[in-house]
Design a protein around this motif. Structure first.
Motif, PDB file in Angstrom:
ATOM      1  N   ALA A  84       6.950  -9.436   3.207  1.00  0.00           N
ATOM      2  CA  ALA A  84       6.002  -8.693   2.373  1.00  0.00           C
ATOM      3  C   ALA A  84       5.099  -9.629   1.579  1.00  0.00           C
ATOM      4  CB  ALA A  84       6.764  -7.753   1.432  1.00  0.00           C
ATOM      5  N   GLY A  85       5.653 -10.694   1.011  1.00  0.00           N
ATOM      6  CA  GLY A  85       4.848 -11.616   0.212  1.00  0.00           C
ATOM      7  C   GLY A  85       3.749 -12.293   1.011  1.00  0.00           C
ATOM      8  N   PRO A  86       4.051 -12.956   2.135  1.00  0.00           N
ATOM      9  CA  PRO A  86       2.979 -13.575   2.920  1.00  0.00           C
ATOM     10  C   PRO A  86       1.946 -12.581   3.437  1.00  0.00           C
ATOM     11  CG  PRO A  86       5.103 -14.486   3.544  1.00  0.00           C
ATOM     12  CD  PRO A  86       5.384 -13.342   2.628  1.00  0.00           C
ATOM     13  N   VAL A  87       2.367 -11.385   3.824  1.00  0.00           N
ATOM     14  CA  VAL A  87       1.402 -10.381   4.316  1.00  0.00           C
ATOM     15  C   VAL A  87       0.472  -9.944   3.195  1.00  0.00           C
ATOM     16  CG1 VAL A  87       1.202  -8.026   5.185  1.00  0.00           C
ATOM     17  CG2 VAL A  87       2.863  -9.589   6.196  1.00  0.00           C
ATOM     18  N   ASN A  88       1.012  -9.716   2.000  1.00  0.00           N
ATOM     19  CA  ASN A  88       0.150  -9.334   0.873  1.00  0.00           C
ATOM     20  C   ASN A  88      -0.825 -10.454   0.515  1.00  0.00           C
ATOM     21  OD1 ASN A  88       1.467  -6.876   0.720  1.00  0.00           O
ATOM     22  ND2 ASN A  88       2.938  -7.594  -0.814  1.00  0.00           N
ATOM     23  N   HIS A  89      -0.364 -11.698   0.609  1.00  0.00           N
ATOM     24  CA  HIS A  89      -1.261 -12.825   0.327  1.00  0.00           C
ATOM     25  C   HIS A  89      -2.393 -12.898   1.347  1.00  0.00           C
ATOM     26  CE1 HIS A  89      -2.594 -16.758  -1.007  1.00  0.00           C
ATOM     27  NE2 HIS A  89      -2.426 -17.233   0.229  1.00  0.00           N
ATOM     28  N   LEU A  90      -2.061 -12.699   2.634  1.00  0.00           N
ATOM     29  CA  LEU A  90      -3.093 -12.714   3.673  1.00  0.00           C
ATOM     30  C   LEU A  90      -4.074 -11.566   3.489  1.00  0.00           C
ATOM     31  CD1 LEU A  90      -4.183 -13.912   6.309  1.00  0.00           C
ATOM     32  CD2 LEU A  90      -2.578 -12.437   7.547  1.00  0.00           C
ATOM     33  N   ALA A  91      -3.565 -10.392   3.146  1.00  0.00           N
ATOM     34  CA  ALA A  91      -4.459  -9.254   2.918  1.00  0.00           C
ATOM     35  C   ALA A  91      -5.375  -9.513   1.724  1.00  0.00           C
ATOM     36  CB  ALA A  91      -3.640  -7.982   2.700  1.00  0.00           C
ATOM     37  N   GLY A  92      -4.859 -10.178   0.687  1.00  0.00           N
ATOM     38  CA  GLY A  92      -5.694 -10.495  -0.460  1.00  0.00           C
ATOM     39  C   GLY A  92      -6.811 -11.462  -0.124  1.00  0.00           C
ATOM     40  N   LEU A  93      -6.569 -12.370   0.831  1.00  0.00           N
ATOM     41  CA  LEU A  93      -7.631 -13.290   1.246  1.00  0.00           C
ATOM     42  C   LEU A  93      -8.776 -12.561   1.933  1.00  0.00           C
ATOM     43  CD1 LEU A  93      -5.482 -16.268   2.618  1.00  0.00           C
ATOM     44  CD2 LEU A  93      -6.626 -16.085   0.406  1.00  0.00           C
ATOM     45  N   TYR A  94      -8.491 -11.434   2.521  1.00  0.00           N
ATOM     46  CA  TYR A  94      -9.532 -10.616   3.165  1.00  0.00           C
ATOM     47  C   TYR A  94      -9.981  -9.455   2.270  1.00  0.00           C
ATOM     48  CZ  TYR A  94      -8.806 -13.010   7.609  1.00  0.00           C
ATOM     49  OH  TYR A  94      -8.743 -13.956   8.605  1.00  0.00           O
ATOM     50  N   ASP A  95      -9.691  -9.555   0.975  1.00  0.00           N
ATOM     51  CA  ASP A  95     -10.074  -8.510   0.018  1.00  0.00           C
ATOM     52  C   ASP A  95      -9.538  -7.139   0.442  1.00  0.00           C
ATOM     53  OD1 ASP A  95     -11.410 -10.355  -1.551  1.00  0.00           O
ATOM     54  OD2 ASP A  95     -13.293 -10.101  -0.462  1.00  0.00           O
ATOM     55  N   SER A  96      -8.302  -7.113   0.889  1.00  0.00           N
ATOM     56  CA  SER A  96      -7.674  -5.870   1.331  1.00  0.00           C
ATOM     57  C   SER A  96      -6.403  -5.642   0.531  1.00  0.00           C
ATOM     58  CB  SER A  96      -7.352  -5.939   2.829  1.00  0.00           C
ATOM     59  OG  SER A  96      -6.626  -4.793   3.239  1.00  0.00           O
ATOM     60  N   ARG A  97      -6.050  -4.387   0.393  1.00  0.00           N
ATOM     61  CA  ARG A  97      -4.827  -4.006  -0.304  1.00  0.00           C
ATOM     62  C   ARG A  97      -3.778  -3.478   0.668  1.00  0.00           C
ATOM     63  NH1 ARG A  97      -6.989  -0.886  -5.789  1.00  0.00           N
ATOM     64  NH2 ARG A  97      -8.181  -2.661  -6.640  1.00  0.00           N
ATOM     65  N   TYR A  98      -3.782  -4.016   1.846  1.00  0.00           N
ATOM     66  CA  TYR A  98      -2.852  -3.553   2.870  1.00  0.00           C
ATOM     67  C   TYR A  98      -1.410  -3.895   2.469  1.00  0.00           C
ATOM     68  CZ  TYR A  98      -0.522  -2.953   7.329  1.00  0.00           C
ATOM     69  OH  TYR A  98       0.343  -2.562   8.315  1.00  0.00           O
ATOM     70  N   VAL A  99      -0.510  -2.946   2.663  1.00  0.00           N
ATOM     71  CA  VAL A  99       0.905  -3.108   2.328  1.00  0.00           C
ATOM     72  C   VAL A  99       1.718  -2.900   3.598  1.00  0.00           C
ATOM     73  CG1 VAL A  99       2.836  -2.265   0.932  1.00  0.00           C
ATOM     74  CG2 VAL A  99       0.520  -2.316  -0.032  1.00  0.00           C
ATOM     75  N   LEU A 100       2.612  -3.827   3.869  1.00  0.00           N
ATOM     76  CA  LEU A 100       3.464  -3.739   5.048  1.00  0.00           C
ATOM     77  C   LEU A 100       4.431  -2.562   4.893  1.00  0.00           C
ATOM     78  CD1 LEU A 100       4.054  -5.317   7.700  1.00  0.00           C
ATOM     79  CD2 LEU A 100       5.854  -6.502   6.452  1.00  0.00           C
ATOM     80  N   THR A 101       4.463  -1.697   5.869  1.00  0.00           N
ATOM     81  CA  THR A 101       5.316  -0.507   5.825  1.00  0.00           C
ATOM     82  C   THR A 101       6.490  -0.680   6.784  1.00  0.00           C
ATOM     83  OG1 THR A 101       3.994   0.597   7.540  1.00  0.00           O
ATOM     84  CG2 THR A 101       3.394   0.983   5.244  1.00  0.00           C
ATOM     85  N   GLY A 102       7.627  -0.083   6.411  1.00  0.00           N
ATOM     86  CA  GLY A 102       8.825  -0.144   7.241  1.00  0.00           C
ATOM     87  C   GLY A 102       9.144   1.213   7.836  1.00  0.00           C
ATOM     88  N   LEU A 103      10.399   1.407   8.155  1.00  0.00           N
ATOM     89  CA  LEU A 103      10.833   2.679   8.729  1.00  0.00           C
ATOM     90  C   LEU A 103      10.932   3.737   7.639  1.00  0.00           C
ATOM     91  CD1 LEU A 103      13.698   1.563  11.151  1.00  0.00           C
ATOM     92  CD2 LEU A 103      11.346   2.122  11.738  1.00  0.00           C
ATOM     93  N   ASP A 104      10.391   4.911   7.914  1.00  0.00           N
ATOM     94  CA  ASP A 104      10.549   6.005   6.978  1.00  0.00           C
ATOM     95  C   ASP A 104      11.922   6.656   7.173  1.00  0.00           C
ATOM     96  OD1 ASP A 104      10.222   7.223   9.387  1.00  0.00           O
ATOM     97  OD2 ASP A 104       8.363   8.266   8.897  1.00  0.00           O
ATOM     98  N   LEU A 105      12.168   7.715   6.422  1.00  0.00           N
ATOM     99  CA  LEU A 105      13.484   8.357   6.469  1.00  0.00           C
ATOM    100  C   LEU A 105      13.764   8.934   7.854  1.00  0.00           C
ATOM    101  CD1 LEU A 105      16.040   9.295   5.042  1.00  0.00           C
ATOM    102  CD2 LEU A 105      14.807  11.341   4.288  1.00  0.00           C
TER     103      LEU A 105
END
Length: 340
Positions: A287-308
């Motif tokens: 989650a941390g590296p993905v959020n950092h990469l998304a921030g470099l592209y001015d994006s607020r993308y959040v890695l999602t996992g399995l739902d219920l």
């Protein structure tokens, strides 16, 4: 004086007709499970907790088997999560698909606005944007960086432009191309350009990834069946004498099979829970590296996992694989064990 031997008294009729001794405890329990619903449930509960206790009494072997099942299930589940996130990113890129309409020279701003209003009523179109020649020249001057050269032009060479954003998704290439053909056929449109090639390549990659997930998932599901089946097979061989004695005293195959099936149930359930734990920890680490990469592209993308729902499906599949592997092993080897 030697007396006569005493005569044996005749057995009473009730004693003579006395029924044979009752069945043994195991045989009686197996027979009652087919006649009384309460006994049937009680026997299943006993087999359920007996199989769990057997796993507890062999912690090392049970932990190794559960670990293999958990890792084997976590791999395709992780690929599924990666694919789901890629599809979400691709879905956001669908909004970048557009059809650019270059209107004929001499088209007034009022005619361009009227055309945009008519296009907005088309259900295949999400929204429409108009760019006048003056606006286009201003944007070109700002982006190109040579505004002075453009100011020297005697006339504005840019045509009126209408940008159409389809309501369709990028993987519906045939429908989008049909929309482009319909728009190009309008009398006031000189040319219609579509930027869809890169989106088609993206969805081709996503399709390959989907097939890869299915292939890898099928292979690992077969591996889980084999692991559970081999574990139950070894347990049956270790308890061969006990099974022979149980059959001698009247136990049915269904009664003997029950604890082994519940053993596969517990292995599948624990393996599925371990797969969810491994997947959750992996997503937490990424989650941390993905959020950092998304921030470099001015994006607020959040890695999602399995739902219920997906987590429950994973657990059900894991239990099904455990039951399936144990059923195959028990059905194959239990028929070969007969008391001699």
């Amino acid at each position: 004086m030697i007396g006569r031997p005493a005569r044996r008294r005749p057995r009473p009729a009730a004693t003579a007709n006395k029924p044979k001794p009752a069945k043994t405890r195991i045989a009686r329990r197996a027979a009652d499970s087919h006649t009384r619903p309460g006994a049937w449930l009680l026997n299943h509960a006993r087999a359920l907790f007996f199989s769990l206790g057997k796993l507890y009494r062999n912690p090392m072997a049970s932990a190794m088997t559960v670990a293999v099942i958990g890792i084997a299930l976590a791999l395709p589940a992780g690929l599924y999560v990666v694919l789901t996130n890629i599809e979400q990113v691709a879905g956001s890129w669908d909004r970048g698909v557009q059809v650019t309409l270059y209107l004929k020279s001499g088209t007034s701003d009022q005619a361009m606005t009227t055309l945009a209003e008519r296009l907005q009523t088309d259900p295949r179109i999400a929204r429409v944007k108009t760019v006048t020649p003056a606006q286009g020249l201003s944007e070109l001057a700002q982006s190109a960086g040579f505004g002075d050269a453009l100011d020297a032009l005697p006339d504005n060479p840019l045509p009126p432009v209408v940008i159409v954003y389809p309501h369709l998704q990028g993987h519906q290439a045939a429908q989008i191309r049909a929309l482009q053909h319909d728009l190009a056929a309008r009398p006031d449109v000189a040319d219609a350009q579509l930027n869809l090639a890169w989106v088609e390549r993206l969805y081709a990659i996503v399709t390959i990834a989907q097939r890869t997930v299915w292939v890898v998932g099928g292979m690992l599901a077969l591996a889980v069946l084999l692991v559970v089946g081999n574990t139950i097979r070894l347990d049956i061989l270790n308890r061969r004498q006990e099974i022979e004695v149980a059959k001698l005293i009247g136990a049915t195959n269904a009664f003997i099979r029950r604890p082994f099936l519940y053993g596969g149930f517990w292995l599948g359930l624990l393996g599925g829970l371990l797969a969810l734990v491994v997947l959750t920890l992996s997503l937490w680490l990424l989650a941390g590296p993905v959020n950092h990469l998304a921030g470099l592209y001015d994006s607020r993308y959040v890695l999602t996992g399995l739902d219920l729902g997906a987590s429950l499906r994973l657990l059900l599949l894991s239990i099904a694989f455990g039951l399936g592997g144990s059923w195959l092993a028990v059905g194959r080897h239990l028929r070969d064990i007969e008391p001699s």
